[in-house]
Design a protein around this motif. Structure first.
Motif, PDB file in Angstrom:
ATOM      1  N   TYR A  97     -10.288   5.350  -4.418  1.00 32.05           N
ATOM      2  CA  TYR A  97     -10.327   4.035  -3.768  1.00 32.05           C
ATOM      3  C   TYR A  97     -11.362   3.124  -4.421  1.00 32.05           C
ATOM      4  O   TYR A  97     -12.493   3.522  -4.681  1.00 32.05           O
ATOM      5  CB  TYR A  97     -10.661   4.162  -2.280  1.00 32.05           C
ATOM      6  CG  TYR A  97     -10.914   2.827  -1.623  1.00 32.05           C
ATOM      7  CD1 TYR A  97      -9.863   1.985  -1.320  1.00 32.05           C
ATOM      8  CD2 TYR A  97     -12.201   2.400  -1.343  1.00 32.05           C
ATOM      9  CE1 TYR A  97     -10.082   0.753  -0.734  1.00 32.05           C
ATOM     10  CE2 TYR A  97     -12.437   1.161  -0.756  1.00 32.05           C
ATOM     11  CZ  TYR A  97     -11.364   0.344  -0.457  1.00 32.05           C
ATOM     12  OH  TYR A  97     -11.583  -0.885   0.114  1.00 32.05           O
TER      13      TYR A  97
ATOM     14  N   LYS B   4       0.816  -1.212   0.000  1.00 29.70           N
ATOM     15  CA  LYS B   4       0.000   0.000   0.000  1.00 29.70           C
ATOM     16  C   LYS B   4       0.850   1.263   0.000  1.00 29.70           C
ATOM     17  O   LYS B   4       0.433   2.296  -0.490  1.00 29.70           O
ATOM     18  CB  LYS B   4      -0.935   0.020   1.205  1.00 29.70           C
ATOM     19  CG  LYS B   4      -2.066  -0.954   1.091  1.00 29.70           C
ATOM     20  CD  LYS B   4      -3.000  -0.844   2.269  1.00 29.70           C
ATOM     21  CE  LYS B   4      -4.119  -1.860   2.138  1.00 29.70           C
ATOM     22  NZ  LYS B   4      -5.046  -1.795   3.241  1.00 29.70           N
TER      23      LYS B   4
ATOM     24  N   GLN C 244      -8.245   7.297   0.402  1.00 27.12           N
ATOM     25  CA  GLN C 244      -7.732   7.968  -0.789  1.00 27.12           C
ATOM     26  C   GLN C 244      -8.850   8.228  -1.785  1.00 27.12           C
ATOM     27  O   GLN C 244      -9.891   7.560  -1.768  1.00 27.12           O
ATOM     28  CB  GLN C 244      -6.625   7.145  -1.438  1.00 27.12           C
ATOM     29  CG  GLN C 244      -5.345   7.172  -0.626  1.00 27.12           C
ATOM     30  CD  GLN C 244      -4.236   6.393  -1.284  1.00 27.12           C
ATOM     31  OE1 GLN C 244      -4.476   5.302  -1.769  1.00 27.12           O
ATOM     32  NE2 GLN C 244      -3.044   6.948  -1.277  1.00 27.12           N
TER      33      GLN C 244
ATOM     34  N   LYS D 290      -5.262   0.815  -3.055  1.00 25.01           N
ATOM     35  CA  LYS D 290      -5.365   2.153  -2.467  1.00 25.01           C
ATOM     36  C   LYS D 290      -5.880   2.042  -1.040  1.00 25.01           C
ATOM     37  O   LYS D 290      -6.607   1.120  -0.693  1.00 25.01           O
ATOM     38  CB  LYS D 290      -6.346   2.993  -3.289  1.00 25.01           C
ATOM     39  CG  LYS D 290      -5.948   3.122  -4.727  1.00 25.01           C
ATOM     40  CD  LYS D 290      -5.585   4.519  -5.022  1.00 25.01           C
ATOM     41  CE  LYS D 290      -5.321   4.624  -6.513  1.00 25.01           C
ATOM     42  NZ  LYS D 290      -4.547   5.734  -6.856  1.00 25.01           N
ATOM     43  N   ARG D 291      -5.502   3.013  -0.247  1.00 23.97           N
ATOM     44  CA  ARG D 291      -6.036   3.070   1.112  1.00 23.97           C
ATOM     45  C   ARG D 291      -7.486   3.537   1.046  1.00 23.97           C
ATOM     46  O   ARG D 291      -7.888   4.224   0.114  1.00 23.97           O
ATOM     47  CB  ARG D 291      -5.193   4.022   1.944  1.00 23.97           C
ATOM     48  CG  ARG D 291      -3.787   3.507   2.139  1.00 23.97           C
ATOM     49  CD  ARG D 291      -3.003   4.457   3.042  1.00 23.97           C
ATOM     50  NE  ARG D 291      -1.645   4.009   3.170  1.00 23.97           N
ATOM     51  CZ  ARG D 291      -0.624   4.488   2.442  1.00 23.97           C
ATOM     52  NH1 ARG D 291      -0.839   5.432   1.547  1.00 23.97           N
ATOM     53  NH2 ARG D 291       0.590   4.022   2.616  1.00 23.97           N
TER      54      ARG D 291
ATOM     55  N   LEU E  19       2.909   3.561  -3.927  1.00 26.48           N
ATOM     56  CA  LEU E  19       1.953   4.160  -4.850  1.00 26.48           C
ATOM     57  C   LEU E  19       2.581   5.129  -5.846  1.00 26.48           C
ATOM     58  O   LEU E  19       1.877   5.872  -6.501  1.00 26.48           O
ATOM     59  CB  LEU E  19       0.866   4.902  -4.049  1.00 26.48           C
ATOM     60  CG  LEU E  19      -0.018   4.010  -3.185  1.00 26.48           C
ATOM     61  CD1 LEU E  19      -0.893   4.849  -2.292  1.00 26.48           C
ATOM     62  CD2 LEU E  19      -0.839   3.095  -4.043  1.00 26.48           C
TER      63      LEU E  19
END
Length: 116
Positions: free
Chosen positions: A44, A14, A41, A37-38, A17
């Protein structure tokens, strides 16, 4: 890594990026870097189920190496000693997984269960 792999998908962490790294890998060797993606974000979306499952297994394996095999604790005096230490711990993990899967018919991730 670019010279060894091509035309594949790598599952990244993660924290990995960087768009520049992803573009460089794709342009050089047609490697697609798939990083989840977190949740906080902008763009996402949940990761593909198969990738999520494989990633969880890899994270569990690293956790087992750190906790049960104490791979972070290192008192090697040389690089050769360090390589031997890492190789022996990974080999013992692989042997336990083999015994669990093919001899005892158990799950491979169950390392703490008694073999005998």
């Amino acid at each position: 890594m670019k010279e060894q792999l091509s035309n594949c998908t790598l599952i990244g962490d993660k924290g990995y990026l960087s768009a520049e790294v992803q573009i460089d890998l794709f342009n050089y060797a047609n490697i697609q870097l798939d990083t989840p993606k977190r949740t906080n974000q902008k763009d996402y979306k949940p990761q593909f189920r198969l990738f999520r499952k494989k990633r969880k297994r890899i994270e569990t394996l690293f956790s087992q190496l750190c906790d049960q095999f104490m791979i972070k604790r290192n008192y090697a005096k040389s690089f050769e000693g360090f390589k031997t230490l890492i190789f022996s711990k990974i080999t013992s993990l692989t042997l336990i997984q083999y015994i669990n899967k093919f001899i005892l018919n158990r799950e491979t991730h169950n390392l703490k269960a008694s073999i005998i």
